[in-house]
Enzyme design. Structure first.
Site, PDB file in Angstrom:
ATOM      1  N   ASP A 240      -1.166  -4.221  -2.182  1.00  0.00           N
ATOM      2  CA  ASP A 240      -0.241  -4.168  -3.325  1.00  0.00           C
ATOM      3  C   ASP A 240       1.110  -4.794  -2.963  1.00  0.00           C
ATOM      4  O   ASP A 240       1.809  -4.304  -2.081  1.00  0.00           O
ATOM      5  CB  ASP A 240      -0.054  -2.708  -3.757  1.00  0.00           C
TER       6      ASP A 240
ATOM      7  N   HIS B 276      -1.965  -5.052  -6.989  1.00  0.00           N
ATOM      8  CA  HIS B 276      -1.251  -4.052  -7.774  1.00  0.00           C
ATOM      9  C   HIS B 276      -2.081  -3.629  -8.984  1.00  0.00           C
ATOM     10  O   HIS B 276      -2.222  -4.390  -9.931  1.00  0.00           O
ATOM     11  CB  HIS B 276       0.095  -4.600  -8.232  1.00  0.00           C
TER      12      HIS B 276
ATOM     13  N   SER C  99       0.965   2.032 -11.896  1.00  0.00           N
ATOM     14  CA  SER C  99       2.312   1.504 -11.655  1.00  0.00           C
ATOM     15  C   SER C  99       3.342   2.490 -12.219  1.00  0.00           C
ATOM     16  O   SER C  99       3.369   3.642 -11.795  1.00  0.00           O
ATOM     17  CB  SER C  99       2.455   0.105 -12.263  1.00  0.00           C
TER      18      SER C  99
END
Ligand SMILES: [Ca+2]
Length: 524
Positions: free
Chosen positions: A405, A444, A186
């Site tokens: 995601d 994610h 991320s």
């Protein structure tokens, strides 16, 4: 380099003293404590002490970790007068150290040290470091009146941490790390890409998970998708049930298009599921259909932000299948697109760009303001496709992303990889140092209905240290310790295809093949 020389001289006598010691246990404790007196320019060492094996409760946590013994160094770097970059360096005991260093990344705008990731690295024998990136907390208001702190967050904190941590490791152990790795997902993936682009000599191996490296345009994407999914009064157009219905319907429509019905969309760019097929009619059962308002909103999120003047795609849309694949807010659009009262990261405009705390979304100009942002805050993104310096220095890079995601649209990660391949002279000249692995059905960084547990670090270690490039990454999915499905993740643009016999839950029955020609123009 000059700084290293100066500091090297300053601590040379100290190191000599350590090396001259004859009692290993006492030696380590003494060496650790002595790190507190290092005089590194622009860095204050706030403390250095051995932590014995056993329970360690990180600051701000109620939960103890079980760790091997380590030397804990707490420090603050101030590369500018406005900087206040806190970081920690953990060095294993001499007999436990694998000779290597691992920098670990952050999530969101999270201004805090990533203790859990440090613990994982330490248990594996690494010396490790993490930083709060120069501010406290996840709110971007820290940038108000502090442009240097924004740069610290954008790229500087990680580099300064890396540079200084290696020096501290050297002065604690008598040598620089043999190899250095960066591991992040991320925002940590963004940091990973920033290091590869801006400081190609910092790391030998880098793992960039779901990188939010296209941060400026993604912020415009957040504005776009929030506007699309909220009414004029700010109320959300979707509830959890309608998001779940979208995912279920998209998967049903597109699952078989990759040739295998396995409840997974292999590549949402080839899925052109139309939410209008769910339009409510007079006979629709409650919860089984979408209103016209919801259909229009979903289409806008899939299509992504466009420049109203030129029609240029500013940022990709969010993928079909990412709407609501689980009950948790992070398992769908709820956490970042639907639930917030204002668009996620609207503060980037207020505090980083326009320096106007009263700035309103209604004044956003997707044409003029994008150009302005890319000129004024380029340090907030890491989108340079030229990785030739990293390649030349021998660096190896593994990127991975989940095709479901709901936070960082994976189409953008694939587009970046394609841009690098164009810049580097093709996929062949890219995959000898940089490989992207896309995971169908993964959310994610982790989670999702598809196989989503991977060990990218072992693959990267083998690549860096043994020259064995990863032809696949093994992804697993399981509950309660029982593995239910394994799949190979393939180096992009290859895709995993079922060989035709055996269980579809066993990776051995799949091979990596060239992708089919892309015909859908559903999103990019
Ligand atoms: Ca499928």
């Amino acid at each position: 380099m000059l700084r290293r020389l100066v500091v090297g001289i300053a601590v040379a006598s100290l190191v000599f003293f350590f090396l001259a010691s004859h009692r290993p246990a006492a030696f380590q404790a003494t060496a650790c404590a002595e790190l507190a007196v290092l005089t590194i320019p622009d860095v204050t060492v706030n403390g250095a002490a051995m932590v014995g094996a056993g329970a360690f409760t990180p600051p701000g946590s109620q939960t103890a970790m079980n760790l091997p013994a380590f030397c804990r160094v707490e420090a603050t770097a101030r590369p500018t007068s406005d900087s206040e970059i806190k970081f920690e360096v953990w060095i294993p005991s001499p007999d436990a150290w694998n000779g290597k260093f691992q920098g670990v990344g952050n999530g969101g705008y999270q201004g805090s040290i990533s203790y859990t990731a440090m613990a994982t690295a330490l248990r594996r024998g690494y010396a490790t470091a993490s930083t709060d990136t120069g501010h406290t907390g996840d709110d971007v208001i820290f940038g108000q009146g502090h442009p240097e702190k924004v740069i610290d967050f954008g790229w500087r904190a990680i580099h300064v941490m890396t540079d200084t941590a290696k020096l501290i490791v050297r002065n604690g152990t008598g040598r620089f790390p043999d190899k250095s790795y960066f591991v992040g997902c991320s925002s940590g993936g963004h940091q990973a890409m920033s290091e590869a682009q801006r400081f190609p000599d910092d790391y030998d191996g880098i793992i960039a998970g779901a990188p939010a490296n296209n941060r400026i345009r993604q912020t415009f994407g957040f504005m776009w998708s929030w506007s699309a999914t909220h009414r004029a009064d700010g109320s959300p157009i979707f509830d959890q049930a309608s998001l779940a219905l979208l995912t279920k319907s998209a998967v049903a429509a597109c699952d078989a298009r990759d040739g295998l019905k396995d409840d997974l969309i292999d590549d949402p760019r080839r899925c052109n599921f139309d939410p209008a097929t769910l339009a409510c009619t007079a006979s629709s059962a409650a919860g089984s259909c979408l209103t016209a308002e919801q259909i229009e909103a979903a289409k806008k999120v899939y299509d992504g932000a466009k420049n109203p003047r030129t029609g240029e795609q500013i940022f990709t849309g969010w993928p079909r299948g990412s709407e609501g694949f689980g009950d948790a807010a992070i398992q769908g659009w709820r956490q970042y697109l639907i639930a917030p009262k204002e668009p996620s990261r609207i503060g980037v405009f207020r505090y980083f760009l326009f320096h106007d705390p009263n700035w309103k979304l209604s004044s956003l100009d997707y044409d003029r303001d994008l150009a302005y942002a890319e000129e004024r805050i380029p340090h907030l993104a890491a989108v340079n496709p030229d990785l030739s310096a990293f390649k030349k220095s021998g660096g190896k890079l593994i990127m991975y992303a989940g095709w479901m995601d709901p936070v960082v649209p994976p189409q953008d990660n694939a587009a970046y990889y394609e841009a690098v391949a164009r810049k580097m002279g093709g996929y062949d000249k890219t995959r000898d140092f940089f490989r992207l692995f896309m995971a169908p059905g993964m959310g994610h960084c982790a989670g999702g209905p598809g196989p989503n547990q991977i060990d990218a670090l072992t693959a990267l270690e083998n690549w860096v240290e043994k020259g064995v490039a990863p032809d696949t990454l093994l992804a697993t999915r399981g509950t309660g310790g029982k593995v239910e499905r394994t799949r190979p993740l393939c180096p992009y643009p290859q895709v995993a295809r079922y060989k035709g016999t055996g269980s579809i839950d066993d990776a051995a029955n799949f091979s990596c093949v060239a992708p089919p020609v892309r015909t859908s123009t559903s999103s990019r």
